[in-house]
Design a protein around this motif. Structure first.
Motif, PDB file in Angstrom:
ATOM      1  N   PHE A 132     -18.373  -8.873  -3.619  1.00 38.32           N
ATOM      2  CA  PHE A 132     -16.933  -8.780  -3.404  1.00 38.32           C
ATOM      3  C   PHE A 132     -16.150  -9.968  -3.965  1.00 38.32           C
ATOM      4  N   PRO A 133     -16.622 -11.213  -3.818  1.00 43.81           N
ATOM      5  CA  PRO A 133     -15.826 -12.328  -4.362  1.00 43.81           C
ATOM      6  C   PRO A 133     -15.528 -12.174  -5.852  1.00 43.81           C
ATOM      7  N   ALA A 134     -16.449 -11.583  -6.620  1.00 44.53           N
ATOM      8  CA  ALA A 134     -16.234 -11.429  -8.057  1.00 44.53           C
ATOM      9  C   ALA A 134     -15.603 -10.094  -8.413  1.00 44.53           C
ATOM     10  N   LEU A 135     -16.025  -9.021  -7.728  1.00 43.50           N
ATOM     11  CA  LEU A 135     -15.590  -7.672  -8.112  1.00 43.50           C
ATOM     12  C   LEU A 135     -14.376  -7.180  -7.346  1.00 43.50           C
ATOM     13  N   GLY A 136     -14.244  -7.594  -6.101  1.00 46.82           N
ATOM     14  CA  GLY A 136     -13.122  -7.129  -5.291  1.00 46.82           C
ATOM     15  C   GLY A 136     -13.141  -5.629  -5.047  1.00 46.82           C
ATOM     16  N   GLU A 137     -14.329  -5.041  -4.967  1.00 48.17           N
ATOM     17  CA  GLU A 137     -14.447  -3.590  -4.796  1.00 48.17           C
ATOM     18  C   GLU A 137     -15.126  -3.264  -3.470  1.00 48.17           C
ATOM     19  N   VAL A 138     -14.594  -2.270  -2.764  1.00 50.46           N
ATOM     20  CA  VAL A 138     -15.188  -1.825  -1.512  1.00 50.46           C
ATOM     21  C   VAL A 138     -15.453  -0.323  -1.595  1.00 50.46           C
ATOM     22  N   ALA A 139     -16.360   0.140  -0.750  1.00 47.97           N
ATOM     23  CA  ALA A 139     -16.643   1.565  -0.614  1.00 47.97           C
ATOM     24  C   ALA A 139     -16.510   1.938   0.855  1.00 47.97           C
ATOM     25  N   THR A 140     -16.110   3.162   1.115  1.00 45.17           N
ATOM     26  CA  THR A 140     -15.959   3.612   2.495  1.00 45.17           C
ATOM     27  C   THR A 140     -16.929   4.746   2.784  1.00 45.17           C
ATOM     28  N   GLU A 141     -17.293   4.866   4.055  1.00 43.06           N
ATOM     29  CA  GLU A 141     -18.023   6.028   4.556  1.00 43.06           C
ATOM     30  C   GLU A 141     -17.682   6.169   6.032  1.00 43.06           C
ATOM     31  N   SER A 142     -17.767   7.381   6.548  1.00 43.73           N
ATOM     32  CA  SER A 142     -17.351   7.572   7.931  1.00 43.73           C
ATOM     33  C   SER A 142     -17.901   8.876   8.480  1.00 43.73           C
ATOM     34  N   TRP A 143     -17.842   9.008   9.796  1.00 45.50           N
ATOM     35  CA  TRP A 143     -18.156  10.276  10.448  1.00 45.50           C
ATOM     36  C   TRP A 143     -17.357  10.377  11.741  1.00 45.50           C
ATOM     37  N   LEU A 144     -17.126  11.603  12.161  1.00 48.08           N
ATOM     38  CA  LEU A 144     -16.486  11.896  13.429  1.00 48.08           C
ATOM     39  C   LEU A 144     -17.371  12.860  14.209  1.00 48.08           C
ATOM     40  N   ALA A 145     -17.435  12.694  15.519  1.00 50.48           N
ATOM     41  CA  ALA A 145     -18.134  13.656  16.361  1.00 50.48           C
ATOM     42  C   ALA A 145     -17.456  15.015  16.234  1.00 50.48           C
ATOM     43  N   GLY A 147     -16.454  17.294  18.190  1.00 47.32           N
ATOM     44  CA  GLY A 147     -15.345  17.639  19.067  1.00 47.32           C
ATOM     45  C   GLY A 147     -14.030  16.991  18.690  1.00 47.32           C
ATOM     46  N   HIS A 148     -14.036  16.097  17.696  1.00 45.93           N
ATOM     47  CA  HIS A 148     -12.816  15.374  17.318  1.00 45.93           C
ATOM     48  C   HIS A 148     -12.410  15.630  15.868  1.00 45.93           C
ATOM     49  N   GLN A 149     -13.044  16.588  15.229  1.00 43.32           N
ATOM     50  CA  GLN A 149     -12.718  16.882  13.840  1.00 43.32           C
ATOM     51  C   GLN A 149     -11.529  17.836  13.746  1.00 43.32           C
ATOM     52  N   GLY A 150     -10.855  17.803  12.600  1.00 41.86           N
ATOM     53  CA  GLY A 150      -9.739  18.700  12.363  1.00 41.86           C
ATOM     54  C   GLY A 150      -8.444  18.295  13.032  1.00 41.86           C
ATOM     55  N   ARG A 151      -8.322  17.017  13.421  1.00 46.80           N
ATOM     56  CA  ARG A 151      -7.120  16.552  14.115  1.00 46.80           C
ATOM     57  C   ARG A 151      -6.421  15.423  13.357  1.00 46.80           C
ATOM     58  N   GLY A 152      -6.828  15.173  12.126  1.00 45.44           N
ATOM     59  CA  GLY A 152      -6.212  14.112  11.331  1.00 45.44           C
ATOM     60  C   GLY A 152      -6.734  12.725  11.634  1.00 45.44           C
ATOM     61  N   ILE A 153      -7.743  12.618  12.497  1.00 50.57           N
ATOM     62  CA  ILE A 153      -8.273  11.303  12.858  1.00 50.57           C
ATOM     63  C   ILE A 153      -8.981  10.664  11.672  1.00 50.57           C
ATOM     64  N   GLY A 154      -9.721  11.461  10.890  1.00 52.24           N
ATOM     65  CA  GLY A 154     -10.426  10.918   9.733  1.00 52.24           C
ATOM     66  C   GLY A 154      -9.485  10.285   8.732  1.00 52.24           C
ATOM     67  N   THR A 155      -8.335  10.909   8.517  1.00 48.78           N
ATOM     68  CA  THR A 155      -7.339  10.351   7.598  1.00 48.78           C
ATOM     69  C   THR A 155      -6.787   9.043   8.133  1.00 48.78           C
ATOM     70  N   GLU A 156      -6.497   9.010   9.420  1.00 52.18           N
ATOM     71  CA  GLU A 156      -5.889   7.822  10.021  1.00 52.18           C
ATOM     72  C   GLU A 156      -6.839   6.634  10.011  1.00 52.18           C
ATOM     73  N   MET A 157      -8.110   6.870  10.325  1.00 50.36           N
ATOM     74  CA  MET A 157      -9.048   5.743  10.364  1.00 50.36           C
ATOM     75  C   MET A 157      -9.378   5.245   8.959  1.00 50.36           C
ATOM     76  N   ARG A 158      -9.409   6.159   7.980  1.00 48.07           N
ATOM     77  CA  ARG A 158      -9.624   5.712   6.598  1.00 48.07           C
ATOM     78  C   ARG A 158      -8.433   4.898   6.113  1.00 48.07           C
ATOM     79  N   ALA A 159      -7.218   5.311   6.467  1.00 46.31           N
ATOM     80  CA  ALA A 159      -6.034   4.552   6.074  1.00 46.31           C
ATOM     81  C   ALA A 159      -6.074   3.144   6.638  1.00 46.31           C
ATOM     82  N   ALA A 160      -6.562   2.999   7.877  1.00 46.60           N
ATOM     83  CA  ALA A 160      -6.691   1.667   8.468  1.00 46.60           C
ATOM     84  C   ALA A 160      -7.691   0.821   7.689  1.00 46.60           C
ATOM     85  N   ALA A 161      -8.821   1.430   7.292  1.00 51.04           N
ATOM     86  CA  ALA A 161      -9.823   0.696   6.522  1.00 51.04           C
ATOM     87  C   ALA A 161      -9.277   0.268   5.164  1.00 51.04           C
ATOM     88  N   LEU A 162      -8.483   1.118   4.542  1.00 51.54           N
ATOM     89  CA  LEU A 162      -7.892   0.767   3.249  1.00 51.54           C
ATOM     90  C   LEU A 162      -6.886  -0.369   3.387  1.00 51.54           C
TER      91      LEU A 162
END
Length: 258
Positions: A132-145, A147-162
C-alpha cells in the motif's frame, strides 16, 4: 477463512452481548494498546463497522451458524470457503478475522470489520492491501447473513469502506472481483461507481467461470454515489501507520478519545 462452535457457548441467536466486552470502550481500549486497529470504527446512518473483539466474534459465529451466508447450491466466493456446513463456515469466518489481525503490517494488511445494525452483527466488510505505501491500492470483499440481504446494507457498508480507503488512508485505487453470476455483488459495484477492469477465467466446481474485475480511482470516487453516503471515521489516527498511510489530518473524519 475452519471449524466448530461449542454448543455451550451459544446464546439466543443474534442477541446483543452485554457487559464490558460489548461496549466500544471496555477492554477494547486495553486491546488497542497492542493492536491499535481496535480503536477504529466506521459509522453510517444505519451501521457501525469495527474490528471484532471476543464477544463480537462469538456473535458473528452464531449468526453464520444460524442463518448461513448464501443458498447451499451457490458458490459466490473464490476458493469456495463458504460451501460447507454452517458451523464449519462459522469457524472459517473466525479464522479469517484472526488471520487478518495476526498478519497485518504496513506492506500487507487485511482489515476485517464486523458490521452491526441496531447493535447486532449482520456480516463482515473486508479491506485488503499489498504494497500500500507504494501502490495505494486496496481490494474489498464482504458477506452478509442471509436474513439481512436485499436491504441495501451491502451498499452502505461498502461505501463506508471506500471512504476509509480514499479519504482516511489516501488510497489511489479500489478494486473488486466478482463472479459473473454474482448478481448482488455486481449490482453494488455498478451502483457505487466502479468501472469494468477486465475478466479472468477460473475453474469452479470443475467448470470454467468468468471472474469480472472492477476498479475505481480516487477521482472517480469523489464524483460517485459512494462518496454521497454519509460515513464517519473514528479512531484512525492511532493506527494510520499500521496501514502504511502517511500521517495527515482528515477534515471530515470524526475523531474520538481512546
Amino acid at each position: 477463512m475452519a471449524e466448530n462452535i461449542a454448543e455451550s457457548t451459544r446464546t439466543t441467536p443474534g442477541a446483543p452481548h452485554t457487559g464490558p466486552a460489548a461496549a466500544p470502550g471496555g477492554h477494547r481500549s486495553a486491546l488497542a494498546v497492542w493492536a491499535p486497529q481496535f480503536r477504529l470504527r466506521l459509522t453510517t446512518p444505519r451501521l457501525e463497522l469495527r474490528v471484532p473483539d471476543e464477544s463480537d466474534l462469538r456473535a458473528l459465529a452464531e449468526l453464520v451458524a444460524d442463518q448461513g451466508i448464501h443458498a447451499p447450491d451457490a458458490v459466490p466466493f473464490q476458493g469456495g470457503w463458504s460451501n460447507a456446513l454452517p458451523q464449519v463456515v462459522a469457524g472459517r469466518v473466525l479464522q479469517y478475522l484472526w488471520k487478518g489481525l495476526a498478519l497485518s503490517r504496513p506492506d500487507y494488511w487485511n482489515l476485517g470489520l464486523a458490521v452491526f445494525l441496531d447493535g447486532r452483527p449482520v456480516g463482515v466488510q473486508g479491506l485488503q492491501a499489498r504494497g500500500f505505501p507504494a501502490l495505494g491500492e486496496v481490494a474489498t470483499e464482504s458477506w452478509l447473513a442471509r436474513g439481512h440481504q436485499g436491504r441495501g446494507i451491502g451498499t452502505e457498508m461498502r461505501a463506508a469502506a471506500l471512504r476509509l480507503a480514499f479519504e482516511g488512508l489516501g488510497a489511489r485505487y479500489a478494486t473488486s472481483a466478482v463472479y459473473e453470476d454474482g448478481a448482488a455483488a455486481l449490482a453494488v459495484n455498478k451502483k457505487l461507481g466502479y468501472q469494468p477492469d477486465g475478466i479472468e477465467v477460473q475453474t469452479r466446481r470443475g467448470e470454467p467461470v468468468v471472474l469480472t474485475r472492477w476498479r475505481m480511482t480516487r477521482d472517480q470516487w469523489e464524483l460517485s454515489p459512494a462518496a454521497e453516503v454519509t460515513a464517519g471515521i473514528h479512531g484512525l489516527d492511532g493506527c494510520r501507520a499500521l496501514f502504511g498511510a502517511q500521517p495527515h489530518d482528515t477534515p471530515t473524519a470524526t475523531r474520538e478519545p481512546a
